[in-house]
Each structure stands twice: as structure tokens, then as C-alpha cells.
Write a protein that holds these residues in place. Structure first.
Motif, short mmCIF file in Angstrom:
data_model
loop_
_atom_site.label_atom_id
_atom_site.label_comp_id
_atom_site.label_asym_id
_atom_site.label_seq_id
_atom_site.Cartn_x
_atom_site.Cartn_y
_atom_site.Cartn_z
N ILE A 394 0.86 -1.19 0.00
CA ILE A 394 0.00 0.00 0.00
C ILE A 394 0.89 1.23 0.00
CG2 ILE A 394 -1.77 1.26 1.27
CD1 ILE A 394 -2.77 -1.27 0.02
N PHE A 395 0.59 2.13 -0.92
CA PHE A 395 1.44 3.30 -1.14
C PHE A 395 0.86 4.50 -0.43
CE2 PHE A 395 3.48 6.57 -3.85
CZ PHE A 395 4.78 6.10 -3.81
N ASP A 396 1.69 5.24 0.29
CA ASP A 396 1.26 6.41 1.04
C ASP A 396 1.22 7.62 0.10
OD1 ASP A 396 0.87 8.54 2.67
OD2 ASP A 396 2.43 8.06 4.10
N PRO A 397 0.04 8.18 -0.18
CA PRO A 397 -0.04 9.28 -1.14
C PRO A 397 0.55 10.59 -0.62
CG PRO A 397 -2.16 8.94 -0.12
CD PRO A 397 -1.28 7.82 0.35
N SER A 398 0.82 10.67 0.68
CA SER A 398 1.36 11.92 1.22
C SER A 398 2.88 11.90 1.30
CB SER A 398 0.78 12.17 2.62
OG SER A 398 1.21 11.14 3.51
N ALA A 399 3.49 10.82 0.84
CA ALA A 399 4.94 10.71 0.92
C ALA A 399 5.47 10.05 -0.34
CB ALA A 399 5.32 9.90 2.16
N THR A 400 6.73 9.74 -0.33
CA THR A 400 7.34 9.12 -1.51
C THR A 400 7.90 7.75 -1.17
OG1 THR A 400 9.41 10.27 -1.01
CG2 THR A 400 7.92 11.34 -2.56
N TRP A 401 7.38 7.13 -0.14
CA TRP A 401 7.82 5.78 0.20
C TRP A 401 6.60 4.89 0.47
CZ3 TRP A 401 8.64 10.06 3.25
CH2 TRP A 401 7.91 10.13 4.43
N LYS A 402 6.79 3.62 0.34
CA LYS A 402 5.71 2.68 0.59
C LYS A 402 5.67 2.33 2.07
CE LYS A 402 6.25 1.06 -4.11
NZ LYS A 402 6.76 0.02 -5.01
N THR A 403 4.48 2.22 2.62
CA THR A 403 4.39 2.19 4.08
C THR A 403 3.80 0.91 4.66
OG1 THR A 403 2.22 3.24 4.00
CG2 THR A 403 4.14 4.68 4.20
N LYS A 404 3.08 0.11 3.89
CA LYS A 404 2.41 -1.03 4.49
C LYS A 404 2.34 -2.17 3.48
CE LYS A 404 -1.81 -2.19 7.11
NZ LYS A 404 -1.12 -2.45 8.39
N THR A 405 2.79 -3.33 3.88
CA THR A 405 2.71 -4.51 3.04
C THR A 405 1.61 -5.43 3.58
OG1 THR A 405 5.05 -4.41 2.47
CG2 THR A 405 3.92 -6.51 2.12
N LEU A 406 0.66 -5.78 2.74
CA LEU A 406 -0.45 -6.65 3.14
C LEU A 406 -0.18 -8.07 2.68
CD1 LEU A 406 -3.53 -4.42 2.19
CD2 LEU A 406 -2.26 -4.49 4.34
N THR A 407 -0.44 -9.01 3.58
CA THR A 407 -0.35 -10.43 3.24
C THR A 407 -1.57 -11.13 3.81
OG1 THR A 407 0.90 -10.91 5.26
CG2 THR A 407 2.18 -10.39 3.29
N ASN A 408 -1.87 -12.29 3.28
CA ASN A 408 -2.98 -13.11 3.80
C ASN A 408 -4.29 -12.32 3.87
OD1 ASN A 408 -4.00 -15.58 4.76
ND2 ASN A 408 -3.85 -14.89 6.88
N PHE A 409 -4.67 -11.79 2.73
CA PHE A 409 -5.87 -10.94 2.69
C PHE A 409 -6.79 -11.36 1.54
CE2 PHE A 409 -2.70 -8.94 -0.02
CZ PHE A 409 -3.41 -8.68 -1.18
N THR A 410 -8.01 -10.91 1.61
CA THR A 410 -8.94 -10.97 0.49
C THR A 410 -9.20 -9.55 0.03
OG1 THR A 410 -10.88 -10.90 1.93
CG2 THR A 410 -10.04 -13.07 1.33
N VAL A 411 -9.63 -9.41 -1.19
CA VAL A 411 -9.85 -8.08 -1.76
C VAL A 411 -11.20 -8.02 -2.43
CG1 VAL A 411 -8.66 -8.67 -3.92
CG2 VAL A 411 -8.86 -6.26 -3.22
N ARG A 412 -11.86 -6.88 -2.32
CA ARG A 412 -13.17 -6.69 -2.94
C ARG A 412 -13.22 -5.33 -3.63
NH1 ARG A 412 -18.66 -4.91 -1.06
NH2 ARG A 412 -17.74 -4.23 0.90
N GLU A 413 -13.66 -5.31 -4.87
CA GLU A 413 -13.89 -4.04 -5.54
C GLU A 413 -15.17 -3.44 -4.98
OE1 GLU A 413 -14.25 -2.06 -10.02
OE2 GLU A 413 -13.84 -4.21 -9.80
N LEU A 414 -15.12 -2.19 -4.54
CA LEU A 414 -16.26 -1.60 -3.84
C LEU A 414 -17.33 -1.05 -4.78
CD1 LEU A 414 -14.72 0.24 -0.76
CD2 LEU A 414 -15.67 -2.06 -0.92
N GLN A 415 -16.92 -0.43 -5.87
CA GLN A 415 -17.92 0.13 -6.78
C GLN A 415 -18.53 -0.97 -7.66
OE1 GLN A 415 -16.29 3.37 -9.11
NE2 GLN A 415 -16.96 4.86 -7.60
N ALA A 416 -19.83 -0.85 -7.89
CA ALA A 416 -20.54 -1.75 -8.79
C ALA A 416 -21.10 -0.94 -9.96
CB ALA A 416 -21.69 -2.44 -8.05
#
Length: 479
Positions: A394-416
Motif C-alpha cells: 500500500i502506497f502512502d499518497p502523502s509521501a514518496t515511500w511505501k508504508t504497508k505490506t499486506l499479506t494473507n488478505f482478500t480483496v473486494r472491488e467496492l464500486q458496482a
């Protein structure tokens, strides 16, 4: 009121801009607009999206009547060619939106419009008012319901609402947010939100004495008797007379489903005293309802004080969201297609960073922890990016470095997809389904996000590709 054409519920500048697009040959230029909000009502940790059903009905019925065209002709600034265009006006674009009842966060697209420029511009006002109003009330209702900690909350605010639509549609939104019912009969008739009510002080005053008023009400409504006990003196006459009426009218019939309502005074103190009086009289099953200018803060205090209250009726501070009465959703251009059909990102830049927009036609994803089911973060990505369930940075839009790595997750597109090529392709759910979905989705949020004071800031980030596009546009704007 029923004969209003809501197509005309637009800011006049939308018509002048549409006319301008028409005159400059840009009215068919494919454009992309996002609906989003910038800050949380009441300083909360999340908001509840609502109002999509009304948007869908509005889009289905878009048209300008002969009377509308004649009115616009009378303004003296629109040419006949543009008025002829309006005679055949209808929506032919696409709309994508998060389902009603979804927890949402600042700056992420609740709804996206892809349509020819004139069409996209003309629908701005109604979309905003529908989403802003109902999201505001659904969010407030959810705060109040959570403060009640499992006790029933009813919406009682019609008489203090800001107009008829504010009362009727507001009660619908409150139901989405978790209220169990409403006092508004029309909302029940139109949307199936359970309407109920008790009595006013005038009922008690109309009789020669309080007991006769209570007795008559119990006889007329034996299966739904809730007696208002504070017309004269809650503890000296109200509760004793209610006990007498329940014992003489209802108990002989085997009825034990009844209640009293407290509407003034020190609700916490009175509820405790009333509970003891009822229990001492053998009426342990009698419920206690509280009303009178309640909100989430007062309800939370009552619960903390051990008030003996089974349900709450909440009026003006819910239906107007009195403490935070503006949702603040905006409608901004984020992209437009060139003559070759290429999507060109657009950005609005402001000295106030919160007003700088996130450009481009985007998708919105939510990541959930596989073990707990809790929501971890939301991410906005460019429309053609692929998101999978492999490790995600996950990329931090307020900075120029990446801040969080996600593992063992599910993902859902929110807009239909809601509309495609002007046709509604979304099956609108029943209102009780929306309410259940809302409750389920709120449960996916961590308690730290749900707290009322200083809630944890939920991650809403940009993909690296989108961040670079935004950054390049910002650099270009500074030249």
C-alpha cells in the motif's frame, strides 16, 4: 409537489455550462466525474454511503418537458438549437457506485459518472444532494445506534426535519444506519420502514384525569400500549397511574407487552426510580422508552450511568444531524477522453491540500484480513490496473515511500456498475437488505476506527501508478 420534474433540480450554471459545451462542440466529449467527501461528520472514523436508490430513479426519469423548455426559452440566453437538444435529452452514460450501506472514507469515489460532458454536468446537483443528505443521516444514525449498545433506536424527527423530503428520505437513511423504525408514516408507506408511535401529552390532557387517559389507551391499543408518564409528575402520578392501568386493563387479558415513555427531566434518575416502581409492582416485563433531544453523546452517557432504558426515540438531533449538519460531498472532473478515445487524467489543484483532487478514472478496492475478516485498507487504482490476492504494498499518497505490506488478505472491488450506456444494470436491493448489509460491513471495521473520539485513521491510499500520475500533474501545474 408530485408534479415536479427533478431534471430541473440543478444549479443554473449547469445549464449554462451545458449550453457552452454545446456551442463549442464539446457536449459529447466523454467525461469522468467522481463524487467524494473531504472530512468526516462529527469527527468520526467512517461514514455510511446512502442515497443511491434515489439517484437511480432520478437518472431513469431524466427529461425536459415542454413546460421546462418554455421556461428556459423565457430566460433569453439559450439558443433554439440547444433547446432542441434538451427536448431529446436523456442519460446515455455509465455510473459506478459503492452499494448503499457501505462504510466509506474521505477522498475515495463513492460514485463515478462516465458520460458525455453535457449529461455529466447537468446531473451534478441532484446526485450530490441525494448522496450528501442520506449519507449524512445514515452516518449519524449509525453513531447513535452504536452508542445505544444493542438497545432499540427509533427515528422520531419528522416535525423538526428540513422539509418533507428531509423527513421522509431522512427516515429511510436512518433505517439504513441501523434505526429499527420511524414515526414517519409516509416513509413506511413508501419504503417499508416500520412506523410506530405512542401518544402526545395532549392525549393525557384531553381526559379529566391521567388515569382515565391511560386506561382508555390500553383498552384501544392493548397490544401496543406505551404510556407517556411525564405530563404532570412522572413519579408521583405518571408511573403509578400507568401501573394501575396495566394491572386493571392488560394483565387480566394476559398481556405483558407494554411500556412507559419518559420525555423530560433527568432521564437517568427517573428511569431508575421508575424501574424500581414497576418491578415492585410485579411488572418486570414493562419496558422503558426514553426521548427528548437525544443524540449519541447523551445516549452513551445514559448507558454509562446505568439508566434503565430499553429503547430510545431520537428526533431533531438525528434527522438534521444537528451537531454536524453538512456532509460536504463534491462532484469533480477527474478525466476526459480525447478524440482518439484515450482517457486523459484531470486534476484540480488548490493551496488547500484537502481540495486537491485525485485524478483519473479509478477503481476502489478494500482489503480484508483473512483470519479476522476485518478491513485493513482501501486503495484507489487506475482503471486498467489489476489487483489480485497476492502480497500488496500500500502506497502512502502523502509521501514518496511505501508504508504497508499486506499479506494473507482478500480483496473486494467496492464500486458496482449501476448504469451502462444509459440503462440501469443494477438490481436495487430491498431496504432491509441494505440495512443488514450496513450492519455487517460496519462489523468489519476495527473498534479503533469506530470509536467516537480520536478514531484511528483508516488507510485510504493510492496505487503507485496513480500516485505518480497525480504527482506528475501537480508538477505540471506548477510550471
Amino acid at each position: 409537489m408530485d408534479e415536479r420534474n427533478l431534471t430541473m433540480l440543478c444549479d443554473f450554471y449547469e445549464l449554462t455550462m451545458a449550453n457552452g459545451y454545446f456551442k463549442t462542440g464539446q457536449h459529447e466529449k466523454m467525461s469522468y466525474f467522481d463524487v467524494f467527501f473531504r472530512s468526516m461528520p462529527d469527527g468520526g472514523g467512517f461514514a455510511i454511503a446512502a442515497g443511491l436508490e434515489q439517484v437511480a430513479e432520478y437518472i431513469k426519469n431524466l427529461h425536459f418537458s415542454e413546460n421546462d423548455i418554455e421556461f428556459l426559452r423565457g430566460k433569453g440566453i439559450f439558443g433554439e438549437d440547444f433547446l432542441e437538444y434538451l427536448k431529446n435529452f436523456k442519460f446515455t452514460g455509465d455510473i459506478y457506485a459503492v452499494p448503499e450501506g457501505t462504510p466509506v472514507f474521505p477522498h475515495e469515489p463513492i460514485l463515478t459518472v462516465k458520460a458525455p460532458a453535457a449529461q455529466a454536468q447537468l446531473i451534478e446537483t441532484y446526485i450530490l444532494l441525494a448522496i450528501n443528505h442520506q449519507s449524512l443521516i445514515a452516518t449519524k444514525a449509525n453513531r447513535i445506534v452504536r452508542a445505544a449498545q444493542g438497545r432499540v433506536v427509533l427515528e422520531f424527527g419528522s416535525r423538526r426535519a428540513q422539509g418533507a423530503d428531509g423527513a421522509v428520505i431522512g427516515a429511510r437513511a436512518a433505517y439504513i444506519g441501523g434505526c429499527a423504525g420511524t414515526a414517519c408514516t409516509l416513509t413506511d408507506e413508501l419504503y417499508g420502514v416500520p412506523a410506530s408511535g405512542t401518544m402526545a401529552h395532549s392525549w393525557v390532557q384531553m381526559f379529566d384525569n391521567e388515569y382515565e387517559a391511560f386506561k382508555a389507551y390500553c383498552e384501544i391499543y392493548p397490544n401496543n400500549a406505551t404510556l407517556l408518564v411525564d405530563t404532570y409528575s412522572t413519579l408521583k402520578s405518571g408511573v403509578p397511574n400507568a401501573i394501575r392501568a396495566f394491572k386493571e386493563v392488560l394483565l387480566p387479558k394476559g398481556i405483558t407487552n407494554f411500556a412507559i415513555r419518559l420525555d423530560s427531566g433527568d432521564i437517568s434518575y427517573l428511569s431508575k426510580k421508575a424501574r424500581k416502581m414497576l418491578d415492585d409492582a410485579g411488572l418486570e416485563s414493562c419496558k422503558i422508552v426514553a426521548s427528548n433531544s437525544l443524540d449519541e453523546n447523551l445516549i452513551r452517557d445514559l448507558v454509562m450511568q446505568g439508566a434503565k432504558i430499553d429503547s430510545f426515540g431520537v428526533g431533531e438531533r438525528l434527522i438534521t444531524s444537528k451537531s454536524s449538519p453538512v456532509f460536504g460531498g463534491v462532484y469533480k472532473l477527474v478525466a476526459a477522453e480525447n478524440e482518439d478515445g484515450e482517457i486523459i487524467p484531470k486534476i484540480k489543484v488548490s493551496e488547500n491540500p484537502a481540495k486537491t483532487t485525485n485524478p483519473h478514472f479509478k477503481k476502489l478496492y478494500r482489503y480484508y484480513d483473512k483470519e479476522s475478516g476485518k478491513a485493513l485498507a482501501d486503495e484507489m487504482v487506475v482503471w486498467d490496473e489489476e489487483v489480485t490476492e497476492s502480497d500488496r504494498v500500500i502506497f502512502d499518497p502523502s509521501a514518496t515511500w511505501k508504508t504497508k505490506t499486506l499479506t494473507n488478505f482478500t480483496v473486494r472491488e467496492l464500486q458496482a456498475p449501476i448504469f451502462k450506456n444509459g440503462e440501469c444494470v443494477y438490481e436495487l436491493p430491498q431496504l432491509n437488505e441494505i440495512r443488514d448489509y450496513c450492519a455487517e460491513q460496519v462489523e468489519t471495521l476495527w473498534e479503533e476506527v469506530k470509536r467516537f473520539e480520536n478514531p484511528h485513521t483508516y488507510y485510504v491510499d493510492l496505487s503507485e501508478k496513480l500516485w505518480k500520475i497525480k504527482n506528475d500533474l501537480l508538477k505540471e501545474a506548477k510550471k
